[in-house]
Design a protein around this motif. Structure first.
Motif, PDB file in Angstrom:
ATOM      1  N   TRP A 243       0.048   4.107   3.909  1.00  0.00           N
ATOM      2  CA  TRP A 243       0.696   3.780   2.613  1.00  0.00           C
ATOM      3  C   TRP A 243       0.101   2.998   1.699  1.00  0.00           C
ATOM      4  O   TRP A 243       0.092   3.447   0.517  1.00  0.00           O
ATOM      5  CB  TRP A 243       2.216   3.475   2.989  1.00  0.00           C
ATOM      6  N   SER A 244      -0.661   2.164   2.006  1.00  0.00           N
ATOM      7  CA  SER A 244      -1.610   1.457   1.180  1.00  0.00           C
ATOM      8  C   SER A 244      -2.747   2.325   0.673  1.00  0.00           C
ATOM      9  O   SER A 244      -3.017   2.064  -0.764  1.00  0.00           O
ATOM     10  CB  SER A 244      -2.208   0.184   1.791  1.00  0.00           C
TER      11      SER A 244
ATOM     12  N   GLN B 226      -2.734   5.644   0.193  1.00  0.00           N
ATOM     13  CA  GLN B 226      -2.081   6.394  -0.657  1.00  0.00           C
ATOM     14  C   GLN B 226      -1.532   5.825  -1.961  1.00  0.00           C
ATOM     15  O   GLN B 226      -1.849   6.645  -3.138  1.00  0.00           O
ATOM     16  CB  GLN B 226      -0.648   6.823   0.048  1.00  0.00           C
ATOM     17  N   LYS B 227      -1.206   4.557  -2.080  1.00  0.00           N
ATOM     18  CA  LYS B 227      -0.959   3.903  -3.369  1.00  0.00           C
ATOM     19  C   LYS B 227      -2.577   3.822  -4.073  1.00  0.00           C
ATOM     20  O   LYS B 227      -2.272   3.663  -5.311  1.00  0.00           O
ATOM     21  CB  LYS B 227      -0.482   2.847  -3.151  1.00  0.00           C
TER      22      LYS B 227
ATOM     23  N   GLY C 214       8.362   1.869   8.522  1.00  0.00           N
ATOM     24  CA  GLY C 214       8.670   2.021   7.178  1.00  0.00           C
ATOM     25  C   GLY C 214      10.010   1.236   6.727  1.00  0.00           C
ATOM     26  O   GLY C 214      10.171   1.051   5.515  1.00  0.00           O
TER      27      GLY C 214
ATOM     28  N   MET D 113       8.024  -1.593   5.101  1.00  0.00           N
ATOM     29  CA  MET D 113       7.110  -1.199   3.735  1.00  0.00           C
ATOM     30  C   MET D 113       8.301  -1.079   2.697  1.00  0.00           C
ATOM     31  O   MET D 113       8.259  -1.233   1.418  1.00  0.00           O
ATOM     32  CB  MET D 113       6.716   0.298   4.138  1.00  0.00           C
TER      33      MET D 113
END
Length: 416
Positions: free
Chosen positions: A45-46, A48-49, A169, A172
């Protein structure tokens, strides 16, 4: 070779599932595996950001390179030193690394270079952790309990795969990337006190000439030569590597593309993956409860053939429900095959070589097998799923043929 101060008796007095020493190790291992899953959620996720899809793939793959390159060296380290100390040290390093990343991301936005660096260092530390974990079970239980411990360990892996992503999740969603990395680091920290309480049994090398290590390079060469010359371990390692190359890409990348080709949708893919996982969990429970399967070498070969045939057939069935049933059979067969292979290798290996043997086995699983992913994807894109699944199933069956070609494998039995 150094050993821990406190030793177990020569033979365990209770089954592994009632042995507090084994259960403490299993709990610590499970907590650490959940931490791994949470870490990968945070990393993905990091990334992706911070960047686009291509960079996400780069970050997620970055840890695989040092893990594969250093895995054999990690086996040498596990054999030279007390594996529990190696596990404690690597878990402590992972804890400090991930908590430092959490602090850094809390102070500034995650940068691509930082995430790549974290993945590289984490993969290098994993190259120490994985062989040491493999070398530990024979030191915490007796040989007749190793199959049961292998089943319990497989259940632990499945549990972590179920629990880890939701925990990541949730973290996050509530606190962002920094909180998710922090949760992963705290899970690694939680496993450390449990690992400290484990009692280790010293294992005497069967080959006294190898009881004392030489240079690191000599130890590595000796380990590879030992595997090649061993009548049972050599064929099992080669057979396992061939089966992994044939089945891993098919069951991971291939299943995604097969689902898309048939138009079964996200729910269909979810049913197939869940069925695979349920079959594998059932096989782990079987070994954890039974503790031993008679005629282990022949059972290993039989379940391997079932897995190969199932992998070939799953792309030939037209209906989703038949694919789901076949996926459960494949998961069950792969689970029994892999667990028996692991248990037979651990019981047959000289303790002086166990870390190096484990490192070669794991290199085939986490280093070489993923190389099939792009090949499977490209082949399905060119020819469709059915011929590729059949071809991969046939290739994996070559591994089973190698196992069956060895008299030592056919006659192999687990200790009573």
């Amino acid at each position: 070779m150094t050993t821990a101060r406190t030793a177990l008796p020569e033979r365990a007095t209770t089954p592994a599932h009632r042995d507090g020493n084994v259960l403490r190790w299993l709990t610590a291992y499970t907590v650490s595996l959940v931490g791994d899953s949470v870490y990968f959620v945070a990393l993905g996720w990091s990334a992706q950001k911070a960047a686009g899809p291509t960079e996400v793939g780069l970050v997620m793959a970055a840890g695989a390179l040092p893990r594969a390159l250093l895995m054999l060296g990690g086996g040498v380290v596990a054999d030279r030193f007390d594996p529990r100390r190696v596990i404690l040290g690597s878990d402590a390093l992972r804890c400090l690394l991930i908590l430092a990343v959490a602090a850094g991301i809390a102070l500034t936005a995650p940068a691509l270079w930082m995430l790549v660096a974290v993945a590289l260092v984490f993969g290098a530390v994993d190259a120490l952790f994985v062989p040491a974990i493999g070398a530990l079970p024979p030191r915490i239980t007796s040989p007749d309990q190793l199959a049961r411990v292998t089943g319990m360990r497989s259940l632990s892996v499945r549990l972590s795969q179920i629990a880890g992503p939701p925990v990541g999740g949730l973290a996050m969603g509530l606190g962002g990337a920094a909180a998710t990395f922090a949760v992963a680091g705290l899970l690694f920290a939680l496993s450390l006190p449990l690992l400290l309480t484990i009692r280790i049994r010293p294992l005497k090398a069967r080959d006294e000439e190898q009881a004392e290590p030489g240079t690191a390079r000599k130890d590595l060469v000796d380990g590879l030569r030992y595997i090649r010359r061993h009548r049972l371990i050599g064929p099992l390692v080669v057979a396992g590597a061939v089966c992994e190359l044939g089945l891993t890409g098919t069951l991971n990348v291939g299943m995604v593309l097969l689902n898309a080709e048939r138009g079964w949708g996200p729910s269909g893919y979810g049913w197939i993956v869940s069925s695979l996982g349920a079959g594998a969990a059932a096989s782990a429970a079987l070994l954890a409860i039974a503790g031993r399967l008679p005629r282990a070498g022949l059972v290993l070969a039989g379940t391997g053939l079932v897995a190969c045939a199932g992998a070939a057939a799953v792309a030939l069935v037209p209906a989703l429900w038949t694919a789901v049933v076949l996926a459960a059979v494949i998961g069950l067969a792969v689970g029994v095959y892999g667990s028996l292979n692991n248990a037979l290798v651990q019981t047959a290996a000289d303790p002086a070589y166990l870390g190096r043997v484990t490192s070669v086995v794991m290199l085939a699983m986490v280093g070489l097998a993923p190389l099939s992913y792009p090949l499977v994807g490209a082949a399905i894109g060119a020819w469709g799923a059915a011929p590729v699944f059949v071809g991969c199933g046939a290739f994996a069956a070559l591994g089973v043929a190698i196992a069956l070609g060895s008299d030592a494998v056919r006659r192999a039995e687990l200790p009573r």
